[in-house]
Motif scaffolding. Structure first.
Motif, PDB file in Angstrom:
ATOM      1  N   ASP A 263       0.825  -1.200   0.000  1.00  0.00           N
ATOM      2  CA  ASP A 263       0.000   0.000   0.000  1.00  0.00           C
ATOM      3  C   ASP A 263       0.862   1.254   0.000  1.00  0.00           C
ATOM      4  O   ASP A 263       0.494   2.274  -0.592  1.00  0.00           O
ATOM      5  CB  ASP A 263      -0.923   0.015   1.224  1.00  0.00           C
ATOM      6  CG  ASP A 263      -2.060  -0.988   1.104  1.00  0.00           C
ATOM      7  OD1 ASP A 263      -2.296  -1.495  -0.014  1.00  0.00           O
ATOM      8  OD2 ASP A 263      -2.710  -1.269   2.124  1.00  0.00           O
ATOM      9  N   ALA A 264       2.024   1.187   0.673  1.00  0.00           N
ATOM     10  CA  ALA A 264       2.891   2.358   0.796  1.00  0.00           C
ATOM     11  C   ALA A 264       3.480   2.811  -0.530  1.00  0.00           C
ATOM     12  O   ALA A 264       4.004   3.917  -0.624  1.00  0.00           O
ATOM     13  CB  ALA A 264       4.030   2.072   1.781  1.00  0.00           C
ATOM     14  N   SER A 265       3.387   1.983  -1.560  1.00  0.00           N
ATOM     15  CA  SER A 265       3.896   2.356  -2.880  1.00  0.00           C
ATOM     16  C   SER A 265       2.801   2.843  -3.816  1.00  0.00           C
ATOM     17  O   SER A 265       3.079   3.209  -4.950  1.00  0.00           O
ATOM     18  CB  SER A 265       4.593   1.150  -3.527  1.00  0.00           C
ATOM     19  OG  SER A 265       5.706   0.749  -2.760  1.00  0.00           O
ATOM     20  N   GLN A 266       1.561   2.845  -3.341  1.00  0.00           N
ATOM     21  CA  GLN A 266       0.431   3.191  -4.200  1.00  0.00           C
ATOM     22  C   GLN A 266      -0.209   4.492  -3.720  1.00  0.00           C
ATOM     23  O   GLN A 266      -0.615   4.590  -2.559  1.00  0.00           O
ATOM     24  CB  GLN A 266      -0.609   2.076  -4.179  1.00  0.00           C
ATOM     25  CG  GLN A 266      -0.069   0.731  -4.613  1.00  0.00           C
ATOM     26  CD  GLN A 266      -1.122  -0.338  -4.554  1.00  0.00           C
ATOM     27  OE1 GLN A 266      -2.023  -0.393  -5.384  1.00  0.00           O
ATOM     28  NE2 GLN A 266      -1.033  -1.197  -3.559  1.00  0.00           N
ATOM     29  N   GLY A 327      11.701   2.503  -9.083  1.00  0.00           N
ATOM     30  CA  GLY A 327      12.320   1.665  -8.062  1.00  0.00           C
ATOM     31  C   GLY A 327      11.645   0.310  -7.954  1.00  0.00           C
ATOM     32  O   GLY A 327      12.308  -0.723  -7.780  1.00  0.00           O
ATOM     33  N   ILE A 328      10.310   0.275  -8.046  1.00  0.00           N
ATOM     34  CA  ILE A 328       9.585  -0.996  -7.977  1.00  0.00           C
ATOM     35  C   ILE A 328       9.965  -1.883  -9.159  1.00  0.00           C
ATOM     36  O   ILE A 328      10.204  -3.089  -9.002  1.00  0.00           O
ATOM     37  CB  ILE A 328       8.065  -0.745  -7.948  1.00  0.00           C
ATOM     38  CG1 ILE A 328       7.669  -0.084  -6.629  1.00  0.00           C
ATOM     39  CG2 ILE A 328       7.291  -2.057  -8.128  1.00  0.00           C
ATOM     40  CD1 ILE A 328       6.228   0.392  -6.591  1.00  0.00           C
ATOM     41  N   THR A 329      10.036  -1.302 -10.353  1.00  0.00           N
ATOM     42  CA  THR A 329      10.427  -2.068 -11.539  1.00  0.00           C
ATOM     43  C   THR A 329      11.846  -2.617 -11.394  1.00  0.00           C
ATOM     44  O   THR A 329      12.123  -3.776 -11.756  1.00  0.00           O
ATOM     45  CB  THR A 329      10.327  -1.192 -12.801  1.00  0.00           C
ATOM     46  OG1 THR A 329       8.974  -0.756 -12.958  1.00  0.00           O
ATOM     47  CG2 THR A 329      10.746  -1.966 -14.037  1.00  0.00           C
ATOM     48  N   GLY A 342       7.146  -6.757  -2.813  1.00  0.00           N
ATOM     49  CA  GLY A 342       6.391  -5.815  -3.615  1.00  0.00           C
ATOM     50  C   GLY A 342       7.132  -4.537  -3.952  1.00  0.00           C
ATOM     51  O   GLY A 342       6.531  -3.574  -4.406  1.00  0.00           O
ATOM     52  N   GLY A 343       8.437  -4.516  -3.725  1.00  0.00           N
ATOM     53  CA  GLY A 343       9.210  -3.355  -4.155  1.00  0.00           C
ATOM     54  C   GLY A 343       9.761  -2.485  -3.063  1.00  0.00           C
ATOM     55  O   GLY A 343      10.359  -1.445  -3.344  1.00  0.00           O
ATOM     56  N   GLY A 344       9.593  -2.866  -1.810  1.00  0.00           N
ATOM     57  CA  GLY A 344      10.233  -2.133  -0.726  1.00  0.00           C
ATOM     58  C   GLY A 344       9.481  -0.902  -0.256  1.00  0.00           C
ATOM     59  O   GLY A 344       8.541  -0.435  -0.895  1.00  0.00           O
ATOM     60  N   ASP A 345       9.902  -0.380   0.872  1.00  0.00           N
ATOM     61  CA  ASP A 345       9.315   0.823   1.446  1.00  0.00           C
ATOM     62  C   ASP A 345       9.948   2.041   0.788  1.00  0.00           C
ATOM     63  O   ASP A 345      11.158   2.258   0.902  1.00  0.00           O
ATOM     64  CB  ASP A 345       9.566   0.849   2.954  1.00  0.00           C
ATOM     65  CG  ASP A 345       8.861   2.005   3.644  1.00  0.00           C
ATOM     66  OD1 ASP A 345       9.111   3.168   3.247  1.00  0.00           O
ATOM     67  OD2 ASP A 345       8.077   1.761   4.571  1.00  0.00           O
ATOM     68  N   PHE A 356      14.180   7.377  -4.518  1.00  0.00           N
ATOM     69  CA  PHE A 356      13.136   6.362  -4.609  1.00  0.00           C
ATOM     70  C   PHE A 356      13.483   5.329  -5.677  1.00  0.00           C
ATOM     71  O   PHE A 356      13.087   4.167  -5.578  1.00  0.00           O
ATOM     72  CB  PHE A 356      11.791   7.003  -4.983  1.00  0.00           C
ATOM     73  CG  PHE A 356      11.198   7.880  -3.925  1.00  0.00           C
ATOM     74  CD1 PHE A 356      10.875   7.375  -2.676  1.00  0.00           C
ATOM     75  CD2 PHE A 356      10.912   9.218  -4.188  1.00  0.00           C
ATOM     76  CE1 PHE A 356      10.295   8.177  -1.703  1.00  0.00           C
ATOM     77  CE2 PHE A 356      10.332  10.036  -3.232  1.00  0.00           C
ATOM     78  CZ  PHE A 356      10.026   9.506  -1.982  1.00  0.00           C
ATOM     79  N   ALA A 357      14.154   5.762  -6.730  1.00  0.00           N
ATOM     80  CA  ALA A 357      14.476   4.898  -7.871  1.00  0.00           C
ATOM     81  C   ALA A 357      15.687   4.046  -7.536  1.00  0.00           C
ATOM     82  O   ALA A 357      16.792   4.226  -8.071  1.00  0.00           O
ATOM     83  CB  ALA A 357      14.723   5.744  -9.118  1.00  0.00           C
ATOM     84  N   SER A 358      15.505   3.116  -6.617  1.00  0.00           N
ATOM     85  CA  SER A 358      16.607   2.291  -6.133  1.00  0.00           C
ATOM     86  C   SER A 358      16.051   0.963  -5.643  1.00  0.00           C
ATOM     87  O   SER A 358      14.838   0.731  -5.686  1.00  0.00           O
ATOM     88  CB  SER A 358      17.357   3.019  -5.007  1.00  0.00           C
ATOM     89  OG  SER A 358      16.485   3.294  -3.922  1.00  0.00           O
ATOM     90  N   THR A 359      16.930   0.119  -5.162  1.00  0.00           N
ATOM     91  CA  THR A 359      16.492  -1.225  -4.782  1.00  0.00           C
ATOM     92  C   THR A 359      16.742  -1.494  -3.294  1.00  0.00           C
ATOM     93  O   THR A 359      16.114  -0.894  -2.454  1.00  0.00           O
ATOM     94  CB  THR A 359      17.175  -2.279  -5.676  1.00  0.00           C
ATOM     95  OG1 THR A 359      18.604  -2.121  -5.592  1.00  0.00           O
ATOM     96  CG2 THR A 359      16.757  -2.128  -7.126  1.00  0.00           C
ATOM     97  N   GLU A 360      17.666  -2.362  -2.974  1.00  0.00           N
ATOM     98  CA  GLU A 360      17.755  -2.930  -1.634  1.00  0.00           C
ATOM     99  C   GLU A 360      18.077  -1.906  -0.546  1.00  0.00           C
ATOM    100  O   GLU A 360      18.871  -0.995  -0.741  1.00  0.00           O
ATOM    101  CB  GLU A 360      18.822  -4.024  -1.611  1.00  0.00           C
ATOM    102  CG  GLU A 360      18.851  -4.820  -0.323  1.00  0.00           C
ATOM    103  CD  GLU A 360      19.951  -5.869  -0.328  1.00  0.00           C
ATOM    104  OE1 GLU A 360      19.633  -7.063  -0.366  1.00  0.00           O
ATOM    105  OE2 GLU A 360      21.144  -5.479  -0.300  1.00  0.00           O
ATOM    106  N   THR A 361      17.441  -2.107   0.615  1.00  0.00           N
ATOM    107  CA  THR A 361      17.712  -1.329   1.826  1.00  0.00           C
ATOM    108  C   THR A 361      17.895  -2.301   2.985  1.00  0.00           C
ATOM    109  O   THR A 361      17.639  -3.505   2.858  1.00  0.00           O
ATOM    110  CB  THR A 361      16.548  -0.379   2.153  1.00  0.00           C
ATOM    111  OG1 THR A 361      15.391  -1.162   2.483  1.00  0.00           O
ATOM    112  CG2 THR A 361      16.242   0.552   0.988  1.00  0.00           C
TER     113      THR A 361
END
Length: 385
Positions: A263-266, A327-329, A342-345, A356-361
């Motif tokens: 939900d946090a990505s939408q 970032g999700i893609t 689902g793509g992270g927080d 935001f346009a990144s991956t692992e945390t």
């Protein structure tokens, strides 16, 4: 994630499921890892009735709602306000529910102020109550002190005892700091002895105002994986069946190959309205933050708009959403755990990776990868059906 790419946004893909209402940003305690800045936690500002009315009107009149919605009273300590504030607020929301949606009220509290009067309010309005506590006592009292530097553990335990005495259900959020991973047996024993049935385990991470306390090392990954495994084994050996709030979802995904979208990505899935009526979306952690690229994450004020969907026309919003979607893609194309995550927080991506346009945390490594691996380790010990 919605179907839109680029500037086009199909509004009907998005509708609110959680409305985070900040009745006040003031908090009576001083948690070391809080994401709200101290200046906000010191404010005595109370949400004006006109802000609440405007919020309820706009949210409850949206054509894109589902059959229910949750109002979450949070982002400060909600119980520092009088009970009468909530009685009036709940009545206002009820009166404006023209589509007769199922309305859930949720209060997230530090648990130091609960008494029988508050429990009567909870019962009257069937409020979902979440309490923050980080057992064992010496770990909790290191990070969760009152404004005089004194530990708050004993006060929270008294509240839990009172809720149990009144047979009122609640859930617990435990923030796992580095020390906590050394004590799975003590943490389980606390849950067991205090008849706690529903638990969220949240590894502390770099987020908002908290820039220092996290579980970011490879050692923490392995310790957290073992910690999860041990908790599940302790439950197996116990008469108490404590529900870990992530477990059923992850088990379903693992066994059926489905996936989750956060939900946090939408946009609009989670709406945050602060005590002054400012509107933010995506994760509520963004609502009080500043960033060099985006300035802030406020997309208007509830008193000055006639539709929540107007935020979709905000150029800053479009840029933020585009970066979050990128970032999700990226996560989908590179991460084996995407179906669980689902793509992270997005907020934690921004704080840790500066975009935001990144991956692992560290949140991905712990709350998703390590936790999932711990669950898999446990599932592999179970007999085949």
């Amino acid at each position: 994630m919605g179907k839109d790419m680029g500037d086009y946004i199909k509004h009907s893909d998005y509708y609110p499921t959680f409305v985070i209402l900040q009745p006040t940003s003031f908090c009576n305690i001083s948690c070391e890892y809080c994401y709200l800045p101290q200046t906000e936690r010191n404010k005595r500002k109370i949400m004006d009735e006109k802000i609440l009315i405007a919020t309820a009107k706009l949210v409850l009149s949206s054509k894109n709602l589902g059959d229910h919605i949750s109002f979450v009273w949070h982002a400060g300590e909600p119980l520092t306000l009088p009970i009468e504030f909530y009685e009036k607020s709940f009545e206002i929301i009820k009166s404006l529910n023209k589509f007769n949606l199922k309305i859930y009220h949720r209060i997230q509290t530090n648990g130091t102020l609960i008494n029988s009067s508050w429990i009567n309010l909870f019962k009257k309005w069937d409020i979902s109550v979440g309490i923050s506590i980080d057992p064992p006592k010496f770990v909790h009292d290191k990070y969760r002190t009152d404004r005089g530097g004194n530990g708050t553990f004993d006060k929270v335990v008294k509240s839990i005892e009172l809720l149990n005495k009144e047979n009122y259900p609640f859930h617990v959020i435990t923030t796992l700091t580095p020390e906590a991973l050394n004590y799975p047996e003590e943490i389980w024993k606390f849950y067991e002895e205090n008849d706690i049935k529903n638990v969220s385990l949240n590894p502390v991470s770099i987020d908002g105002f908290n820039k220092t306390i996290s579980l970011s090392s490879s050692v923490a990954y392995n310790k957290f994986r073992l910690f999860i495994y041990k908790l599940l084994k302790l439950r197996e050996q116990s008469r108490k069946q404590i529900f870990f709030r992530w477990e059923d979802m992850e088990r379903l995904i693992i066994e059926n190959g489905s996936q989750t979208i956060r939900d946090a990505s939408q946009p609009l899935k989670i709406i945050t309205i602060d005590s002054e009526g400012n509107i933010s979306t995506f994760t509520p952690d963004l609502a009080t933050e500043y960033h060099d690229k985006y300035n802030n994450f406020i997309f208007g004020n509830i008193l000055n708009i006639n539709s929540l969907e107007i935020i979709f026309d905000n150029p800053k919003f479009k840029e933020i959403k585009k970066d979050i979607d990128t970032g999700i893609t990226m996560c989908k194309n590179t991460c084996d755990y995407f179906s669980v995550c689902g793509g992270g927080d997005p907020a934690i991506k921004l704080w840790e990776n500066k975009t935001f346009a990144s991956t692992e945390t560290s949140e991905c490594r712990l709350s998703i990868k390590s936790r999932t691996d711990g669950l898999l380790d446990y599932l592999e010990t179970l007999p085949l059906k």
